[in-house]
Structure formats: C-alpha cells, structure tokens
Design a protein around this motif. Structure first.
Motif, PDB file in Angstrom:
ATOM      1  N   LEU A  29       0.821  -1.210   0.000  1.00  0.00           N
ATOM      2  CA  LEU A  29       0.000   0.000   0.000  1.00  0.00           C
ATOM      3  C   LEU A  29       0.861   1.269   0.000  1.00  0.00           C
ATOM      4  O   LEU A  29       0.565   2.228  -0.717  1.00  0.00           O
ATOM      5  N   THR A  49      -4.580   2.779   3.214  1.00  0.00           N
ATOM      6  CA  THR A  49      -5.656   2.694   2.226  1.00  0.00           C
ATOM      7  C   THR A  49      -6.267   4.081   2.000  1.00  0.00           C
ATOM      8  O   THR A  49      -6.530   4.478   0.860  1.00  0.00           O
ATOM      9  N   ARG A  85      -6.151   6.095  -1.508  1.00  0.00           N
ATOM     10  CA  ARG A  85      -7.378   6.597  -2.118  1.00  0.00           C
ATOM     11  C   ARG A  85      -7.275   8.105  -2.371  1.00  0.00           C
ATOM     12  O   ARG A  85      -7.625   8.596  -3.439  1.00  0.00           O
TER      13      ARG A  85
END
Length: 194
Positions: A86, A155, A159
């Motif tokens: 990530l 995350t 995003r």
C-alpha cells in the motif's frame, strides 16, 4: 627569493611577512603544495551533507518521493506485507502524476497536497507503526490493532492520492472543454453569416 615564495613559504626566510605569510604558516602540506602549483587550497574537513530536498516544485517532489521509497524499503522488515504494498502504491501513484507530460502544469493545490503526503502523512504513518511494532510483542492484540490501523491509514492515503491524480486529470479535461466552448463561440457559425 620571489614574492610568491615569501608569501607561501614564510619559514624558508626565517621571518614571517604580514597577514598572508602568517596564515600561510598554518596551511597544511597538501594545501601548500596545491597553492605552489597554482591551484587553490582544498578544505580537508568532511563535506557537508547534501541539502534536504525542499519545496513543492516537481523536481523536489520527485526527490521527496524517491527518498520516501528508500525509507519504505528500509522499513519493510518491520511492516506487514500489505503495508509495504500500500505504501509503495502511494509513491507509485505520486511518481506517475509527477512524471506525466502535464506535471509542470500541475495546480498548486495538487502540488501542496502531494508535498504533504510525501513529507508528513505517509512518513509519519510508517514511522509511528514501526515504533509501535518495536514496542509491542509479536502476535499481541496491540500488534493486530496496529496492523489494522496501518492498513486503514495507508488505504485512505492511497485513495486520496488516487483522487488527487484524477482531480488533476479532470481539471485538464474541464479546461479543454471550456477552451473548446470559447473557440466555438468565437470562431463558430454566426447568425450574422450571409
């Protein structure tokens, strides 16, 4: 004895000749040899570390991004696999935005947001997790909670960086559409045409 010899080799004559000669007497052998060859004296102290990249221009942001990639790689042993993926996804998306052909025309708000991600949000998330992982026992409930928090934060960062990239592209599309409407109204068919 010539003037230069007296200035750079004051001890030869047995007498010092003013300011230059006095300073010359404390020169290192290496500096004295270079100055005799016509070169300038070399500072033998350790070189200063390179300046930390600062700023929100595209080259500085690319340096920040590369520096962060190296930090993520160094911390990989302390991060869960998904955390590394990530975090690198964030830096890869940023690199894609910064190396696009339109990168030099990025809106200042996009550059400032990327700067914040690269210098504060992502590094502090990683550093905080690494600190927590060193303090907690492996397999403890605290580590499981820390893993969950790390994945959730990364995350969210991924995003938001993706949305930044999309917003930057959409601004370009919107600007092109506005320009097209302007051209159409300026040069398109007119009711006054005969």
């Amino acid at each position: 004895m010539g003037l230069l010899s007296r200035l750079f080799e004051p001890g030869q004559n047995g007498q010092a000749q003013g300011g230059q000669a006095a300073r010359g007497s404390v020169m290192s052998d290496r500096a004295r040899a270079q100055s005799q060859r016509g070169g300038r004296a070399v500072d033998t102290t350790a070189p200063a570390p390179p300046p930390k990249p600062e700023g929100d221009d595209v080259p500085s942001l690319l340096r920040h991004n590369q520096s962060l990639v190296l930090e993520i790689n160094r911390s990989a042993a302390h991060l869960p696999g998904l955390g590394v993926v990530l975090a690198r996804s964030v830096t890869d998306t940023v690199r894609t935005v910064l190396t696009s052909p339109e990168a030099n025309m990025l809106d200042i708000s996009v550059r400032v947001a990327i700067f914040g991600v690269l210098t504060d949000y992502l590094p502090s998330t990683i550093r905080t997790y690494v600190g927590a992982s060193r303090a907690a026992a492996p397999g403890s409930p605290e580590m499981a909670a820390a893993d969950d928090q790390l994945v959730e934060q990364l995350t969210a960062l991924r995003r938001s960086v993706g949305e930044l990239a999309e917003a930057s592209r959409m601004r370009d599309v919107q600007a092109l559409q506005v320009h097209g409407r302007f051209l159409e109204s300026k040069f398109g068919q007119s009711d006054l045409d005969l």
